[in-house]
Design a protein around this motif. Sequence first.
Motif, mmCIF file in Angstrom:
data_model
loop_
_atom_site.group_PDB
_atom_site.id
_atom_site.type_symbol
_atom_site.label_atom_id
_atom_site.label_comp_id
_atom_site.label_asym_id
_atom_site.label_seq_id
_atom_site.Cartn_x
_atom_site.Cartn_y
_atom_site.Cartn_z
ATOM 1 N N MET A 80 0.790 -1.221 0.000
ATOM 2 C CA MET A 80 0.000 0.000 0.000
ATOM 3 C C MET A 80 0.827 1.279 0.000
ATOM 4 O O MET A 80 0.277 2.384 0.097
ATOM 5 N N VAL A 287 -0.282 2.408 7.857
ATOM 6 C CA VAL A 287 0.622 1.780 6.884
ATOM 7 C C VAL A 287 2.035 2.065 7.390
ATOM 8 O O VAL A 287 2.561 3.155 7.174
ATOM 9 N N ALA A 336 -2.315 -2.016 7.570
ATOM 10 C CA ALA A 336 -2.218 -2.398 6.160
ATOM 11 C C ALA A 336 -0.744 -2.448 5.770
ATOM 12 O O ALA A 336 0.035 -1.562 6.130
ATOM 13 N N GLY A 374 -5.451 -4.722 2.258
ATOM 14 C CA GLY A 374 -5.163 -3.835 1.133
ATOM 15 C C GLY A 374 -6.337 -3.734 0.182
ATOM 16 O O GLY A 374 -6.657 -2.649 -0.331
#
Length: 424
Positions: A80, A287, A336, A374
């Motif tokens: 990501m 992330v 993520a 994702g």
Amino acid sequence: MKKLLLLCVLISFTAMGQNTYIHCGKLIDTKSGKVLKNKTIVVSGDKILSVDNGFITPKNADDKLIDFKDKTVLPGLMDMHVHLEEESNPNKYMDRITENREDVALKSTVFAKKTLLAGFTTVRDCGGTGVNIAVRDAINRGWIVGPHVFTAGRFIASTGGHGDRSNGRNLDLVGDWGPDKGIVNGISDARKAVRQRYKNGADLIKITATGGVLSEAKNSSNPQLTLEEITEICKIARDYGMKVAAHAHGDEGIRRAILGGVTTIEHGTLMSDESMELMKQHGTYLVPTITAGKEVAEKAKIKGFFPEVIVPKALAIGPKIQNMFARAYKKGVKIAFGTDAGVYDHGDNAREFTYMVEAGMPVMEAIQSATITGAEILDVEDSLGRIEPGYIADIIAVNEDPTENVETLKNVVFVMKDGVIYKQ
């Protein structure tokens, strides 16, 4: 009528001839989080036709059989946070001055292919010069080889902030950049910059809510967009069907980004416990990009690799990301998978799995963060991230069971994307 009948026969024959049977000794079911044994995946065209128990014999002479009885098969992985336009090297900052867009585009084709062959069949490109949009389109048209790309085009940043690519350049030559190049100062600029990204063909919006490590500016973590600017960016992005990713190291910038409505916080290095609770309340994803943090900290020790203004930032921020990730995971923040590839060499994305597991995340959850999570962020959970009938045939294989040896994810031996084999 005869022509229609002939067409139907040809379509049927073609479909029959294109089926691929994959015998899987082990298969990662990302939905259930289980490792299944002795399965057969049947691929027809670019889709998964079926997932059957046992090892099924192909029905037609034209069908292809792939024997992975001694391997583990899983969905194509998703990163990501990548930057397909560049790769860190001591000449990077000079390259930005001397290279043309054509040079950037051609280099990107190399990075895109390396990423795909490493088993990452889908990526989210979190900002560059805008060439990344053309790279996405070239892949989709079959002109070049690469993963599915969802791209932000250019960053949205404030004047002099992280993401203002004119930092460090001769100001008499670059002038005063504005919303067309992603530089905003106030609500009106913010609104225009989002609409410009939409016009240019971006899939998402990437903002830099705080200072950053690799920009040629002194501060790595101060807030650089107001809450009002972030809120307006998120509001207009929603109008155009786009989500917002926020680069943020410092806690105040993280807090503003969450309250403003972003979907993901990128890096999150100095995040407080209070901001982690705020992320949970708002459903915001983290992330973490641990690999990038470790990489910049190591490269900062090499004299001359980075401009001097970057070195203290890299040494201060880089080593802290993994510990922050461990805290966020334990608190239940949604994670993520994302690596900041481009800060380190493209194709080494799977290093992130090792660091996530070291910090306390079970391997299966790390794999899920790089597949079904994702897919949620990209709104493709009905077509990517799982090996199930009707899903796009993005399939990879590794030699060992990753739940027993996470390092095996660094050596992907088979890559199929859209039903086409790119590595075997």
